[in-house]
Design a protein around this motif. Structure first.
Motif, short mmCIF file in Angstrom:
data_model
loop_
_atom_site.label_atom_id
_atom_site.label_comp_id
_atom_site.label_asym_id
_atom_site.label_seq_id
_atom_site.Cartn_x
_atom_site.Cartn_y
_atom_site.Cartn_z
N THR A 1 0.82 -1.22 0.00
CA THR A 1 0.00 0.00 0.00
C THR A 1 0.85 1.27 0.00
O THR A 1 0.33 2.36 0.18
N GLY A 2 2.14 1.14 -0.22
CA GLY A 2 3.06 2.27 -0.14
C GLY A 2 2.78 3.39 -1.13
O GLY A 2 3.19 4.52 -0.92
N HIS A 3 2.07 3.08 -2.20
CA HIS A 3 1.75 4.10 -3.21
C HIS A 3 0.59 4.99 -2.78
O HIS A 3 0.32 6.01 -3.40
N LEU A 4 -0.10 4.60 -1.71
CA LEU A 4 -1.26 5.36 -1.25
C LEU A 4 -0.85 6.47 -0.29
O LEU A 4 0.17 6.36 0.39
N LEU B 1 0.19 3.16 7.19
CA LEU B 1 -0.53 4.33 6.67
C LEU B 1 -1.58 4.88 7.62
O LEU B 1 -2.12 5.96 7.41
N THR B 2 -1.89 4.14 8.68
CA THR B 2 -2.91 4.60 9.62
C THR B 2 -2.30 5.02 10.96
O THR B 2 -3.02 5.22 11.93
N ALA B 3 -0.99 5.20 10.99
CA ALA B 3 -0.30 5.54 12.25
C ALA B 3 -0.86 6.82 12.88
O ALA B 3 -0.92 6.93 14.10
N ASN B 4 -1.28 7.79 12.09
CA ASN B 4 -1.82 9.04 12.61
C ASN B 4 -3.28 9.24 12.24
O ASN B 4 -3.78 10.37 12.25
#
Length: 153
Positions: free
Chosen positions: A90-93, A116-119
């Motif tokens: 999912t790195g492109h998101l 990607l949901t860390a924050n």
């Protein structure tokens, strides 16, 4: 699913609306129907250069496995945030601002998009997914808009 993906109208809609379609996860290890694999790969290839909108489908996704795979891809390279993110499925998101969890279960499944949901802000609702409608979405967005975002500070 294969028949829907092979429908020329679907591809036409993606192209007309400049929608980049990507299926992420180890789905190729599970799907045994070569025609379905071909249909998925065709949609991805036909839309790969589009960049107005993005439709990303997580298929056979496991957040823990995603991170492990990214680490494996680093080999002996130095581990940095950028290098790790590049190896994620999912790195492109972009980073996720709001995660909505339906069904009343306030838990996170298998490290879902943990990088990607860390924050991200989380919104939990008892409404089940099939019943999650525009009204429910408006409630979630209002709740999100009323929050003070500190981004980990």
């Amino acid at each position: 699913l294969r028949e829907e993906l092979e429908n020329p109208k679907l591809l036409s809609d993606f192209l007309e609306n400049s929608i980049n379609v990507k299926i992420v996860g180890p789905w190729r290890e599970i799907v045994r129907d070569q025609k379905l694999v071909d249909a998925i790969e065709n949609i991805e290839k036909q839309t790969e250069k589009l960049n107005k909108q993005f439709l990303t489908i997580l298929f056979a996704y496991d957040g823990k496995q995603e991170v492990l795979t990214a680490i494996e891809q680093l080999g002996g390279s130095k581990v940095t945030e950028q290098a790790l993110r590049k190896g994620l499925w999912t790195g492109h998101l972009p980073d996720v601002d709001l995660v909505i969890r339906t069904g009343g279960e306030p838990h996170w499944s298998a490290g879902f998009m943990m990088w990607l949901t860390a924050n991200s802000q989380f919104y939990f609702t008892h409404t089940l997914w099939p019943d999650f409608d525009k009204r429910e979405l408006k409630l979630a967005l209002k709740d999100f808009a009323d929050r003070a975002r500190r981004m980990g500070k």
